[in-house]
Motif scaffolding. Sequence first.
Motif, PDB file in Angstrom:
ATOM      1  N   UNK A   1     169.172  86.419  36.018  1.00  0.00           N
ATOM      2  CA  UNK A   1     169.319  85.972  37.488  1.00  0.00           C
ATOM      3  C   UNK A   1     170.546  84.964  37.430  1.00  0.00           C
ATOM      4  N   UNK A   2     170.558  84.075  36.344  1.00  0.00           N
ATOM      5  CA  UNK A   2     171.737  83.233  36.283  1.00  0.00           C
ATOM      6  C   UNK A   2     173.050  83.743  36.358  1.00  0.00           C
ATOM      7  N   UNK A   3     172.990  84.993  35.439  1.00  0.00           N
ATOM      8  CA  UNK A   3     174.209  85.758  35.187  1.00  0.00           C
ATOM      9  C   UNK A   3     174.674  86.593  36.567  1.00  0.00           C
ATOM     10  N   UNK A   4     173.828  87.281  37.279  1.00  0.00           N
ATOM     11  CA  UNK A   4     174.209  87.962  38.363  1.00  0.00           C
ATOM     12  C   UNK A   4     174.781  87.036  39.542  1.00  0.00           C
ATOM     13  N   UNK A   5     173.904  85.808  39.463  1.00  0.00           N
ATOM     14  CA  UNK A   5     174.337  84.861  40.743  1.00  0.00           C
ATOM     15  C   UNK A   5     175.652  84.272  40.434  1.00  0.00           C
ATOM     16  N   UNK A   6     175.921  83.858  39.156  1.00  0.00           N
ATOM     17  CA  UNK A   6     177.178  83.447  38.750  1.00  0.00           C
ATOM     18  C   UNK A   6     178.218  84.006  38.979  1.00  0.00           C
ATOM     19  N   UNK A   7     178.169  85.573  38.697  1.00  0.00           N
ATOM     20  CA  UNK A   7     179.486  86.355  39.027  1.00  0.00           C
ATOM     21  C   UNK A   7     179.463  86.444  40.695  1.00  0.00           C
ATOM     22  N   UNK A   8     178.353  86.633  41.321  1.00  0.00           N
ATOM     23  CA  UNK A   8     178.463  86.379  42.886  1.00  0.00           C
ATOM     24  C   UNK A   8     179.288  85.327  43.366  1.00  0.00           C
ATOM     25  N   UNK A   9     179.077  84.125  42.743  1.00  0.00           N
ATOM     26  CA  UNK A   9     179.823  82.999  43.048  1.00  0.00           C
ATOM     27  C   UNK A   9     181.336  83.073  42.733  1.00  0.00           C
ATOM     28  N   UNK A  10     181.668  83.817  41.727  1.00  0.00           N
ATOM     29  CA  UNK A  10     183.250  83.891  41.247  1.00  0.00           C
ATOM     30  C   UNK A  10     183.743  84.991  42.311  1.00  0.00           C
ATOM     31  N   UNK A  11     182.841  86.116  42.579  1.00  0.00           N
ATOM     32  CA  UNK A  11     183.592  86.955  43.609  1.00  0.00           C
ATOM     33  C   UNK A  11     183.749  86.336  44.974  1.00  0.00           C
TER      34      UNK A  11
ATOM     35  N   UNK B   1     160.695  63.673  44.408  1.00  0.00           N
ATOM     36  CA  UNK B   1     161.741  64.624  45.223  1.00  0.00           C
ATOM     37  C   UNK B   1     161.518  65.989  45.133  1.00  0.00           C
ATOM     38  N   UNK B   2     161.680  66.841  46.100  1.00  0.00           N
ATOM     39  CA  UNK B   2     161.654  68.085  46.185  1.00  0.00           C
ATOM     40  C   UNK B   2     162.802  68.897  45.713  1.00  0.00           C
ATOM     41  N   UNK B   3     162.573  69.870  45.021  1.00  0.00           N
ATOM     42  CA  UNK B   3     164.057  70.756  44.483  1.00  0.00           C
ATOM     43  C   UNK B   3     164.450  71.131  45.785  1.00  0.00           C
ATOM     44  N   UNK B   4     165.775  71.366  45.712  1.00  0.00           N
ATOM     45  CA  UNK B   4     166.617  71.973  46.900  1.00  0.00           C
ATOM     46  C   UNK B   4     166.478  73.472  46.689  1.00  0.00           C
ATOM     47  N   UNK B   5     166.409  74.127  47.824  1.00  0.00           N
ATOM     48  CA  UNK B   5     166.237  75.557  47.846  1.00  0.00           C
ATOM     49  C   UNK B   5     167.474  76.275  48.328  1.00  0.00           C
TER      50      UNK B   5
ATOM     51  N   UNK C   1     169.816  78.305  43.362  1.00  0.00           N
ATOM     52  CA  UNK C   1     169.304  79.543  42.728  1.00  0.00           C
ATOM     53  C   UNK C   1     169.363  79.483  41.138  1.00  0.00           C
ATOM     54  N   UNK C   2     170.568  79.171  40.674  1.00  0.00           N
ATOM     55  CA  UNK C   2     171.063  79.136  39.439  1.00  0.00           C
ATOM     56  C   UNK C   2     170.180  78.265  38.523  1.00  0.00           C
ATOM     57  N   UNK C   3     169.831  76.947  39.395  1.00  0.00           N
ATOM     58  CA  UNK C   3     169.269  75.968  38.626  1.00  0.00           C
ATOM     59  C   UNK C   3     167.801  76.376  38.447  1.00  0.00           C
ATOM     60  N   UNK C   4     167.343  76.974  39.670  1.00  0.00           N
ATOM     61  CA  UNK C   4     165.866  77.436  39.495  1.00  0.00           C
ATOM     62  C   UNK C   4     165.538  78.359  38.566  1.00  0.00           C
ATOM     63  N   UNK C   5     166.324  79.315  38.250  1.00  0.00           N
ATOM     64  CA  UNK C   5     166.076  80.235  37.353  1.00  0.00           C
ATOM     65  C   UNK C   5     166.481  80.037  35.725  1.00  0.00           C
ATOM     66  N   UNK C   6     167.587  79.053  35.793  1.00  0.00           N
ATOM     67  CA  UNK C   6     167.940  78.539  34.370  1.00  0.00           C
ATOM     68  C   UNK C   6     166.785  77.499  34.028  1.00  0.00           C
TER      69      UNK C   6
ATOM     70  N   UNK D   1     168.853  73.892  31.597  1.00  0.00           N
ATOM     71  CA  UNK D   1     169.640  74.585  32.410  1.00  0.00           C
ATOM     72  C   UNK D   1     171.210  74.695  32.173  1.00  0.00           C
ATOM     73  N   UNK D   2     171.473  73.563  31.855  1.00  0.00           N
ATOM     74  CA  UNK D   2     173.058  73.490  31.338  1.00  0.00           C
ATOM     75  C   UNK D   2     173.382  74.267  30.150  1.00  0.00           C
ATOM     76  N   UNK D   3     172.513  74.597  29.122  1.00  0.00           N
ATOM     77  CA  UNK D   3     172.553  75.344  28.081  1.00  0.00           C
ATOM     78  C   UNK D   3     172.632  76.770  28.446  1.00  0.00           C
ATOM     79  N   UNK D   4     171.744  77.187  29.534  1.00  0.00           N
ATOM     80  CA  UNK D   4     171.717  78.492  29.793  1.00  0.00           C
ATOM     81  C   UNK D   4     173.056  78.933  30.543  1.00  0.00           C
TER      82      UNK D   4
END
Length: 216
Positions: free
Chosen positions: A105-115, A10-14, A130-135, A143-146
Motif C-alpha cells: 500500500x505504501x508503494x502504490x500510494x507513493x506512485x499515485x502521489x508522483x503521478x 492526539x488522534x492520527x490524521x485520516x 494513508x502512507x503513514x498508517x500503512x507504513x 515508517x520512515x524506513x519503510x
Amino acid sequence: MSQTTGDPVPELSRPRLLEGEAPSGLWEGLSALIQQRGFTVGRVADARAIGGANGLTDFTNRTVAVRADMDELQQVKTLSHELAHIDLGHEDRMDAAGWHRGIGEVEAESVALMIGAAHGIDTTTYTIPYVSGWAGTVKDKTPAEVVQATGERVRKTAGAILDGLPTVQTGIGDPPGLTRDAPVTRRTRERPPAVAAESFDAVRREPAREHVVRSL
C-alpha cells in the motif's frame, strides 16, 4: 482511549478525499494503460460495491473498479493507485514469502502521489496519512524506513507510467515542496482518445483474498 491526567492523546490524521476536477485526459490515459495490461476498468456506484474501499484491483477477474461517488480528482488519484498495484508486480509478490500488505500500500500510494504531482495535483492531504498508517503496520521497521526502502521501486514505476501517459505533465513527479538543483524538463503530450469506462458488477463476486487489493 481515555485518561485522567495529562494532555489529551492526539488522534492520527485520516486521509481526506481530494476535491475538484481531474486534469484533462488523465482518467482516459490511465484507463488505457490498465486496459493494455489486460484489465477491465469501471466505476461502481459507491464503496459498498467494493467492500468499503475507494478502489479495487481484482487480479482473478482482471478488473479495476473505482467509486463513482467521489470527485474526479479523487477518482484519478485512486485509479493511479490501482495501476500502481499492477505495475509494481503485486499480483506475484503477494504470494511470495515476506509479503506485507502495508509495504504494498505504501508503494502504490507513493506512485499515485508522483503521478498526481506530475500533473499539478497535490495529493498530500490523502497520501501522507494513508502512507503513514500503512507504513506503521510493518513490524520491526519505522515508517520512515519503510518509505525509504520502497523509494527506488516507486520512482521507477512512476517514471514508467508517466512515460506511457500522453498527457500534459508539469514535472517528473516530485512531491510538493521538493526542490532540485538540476532543471526539470516539462513533459508535453497530446490528449489521448477517450476510453469508455464500463459499468460492471463483477467485483461484487468475492474471489480468493490473496488476489484482490482494496484501496481504502
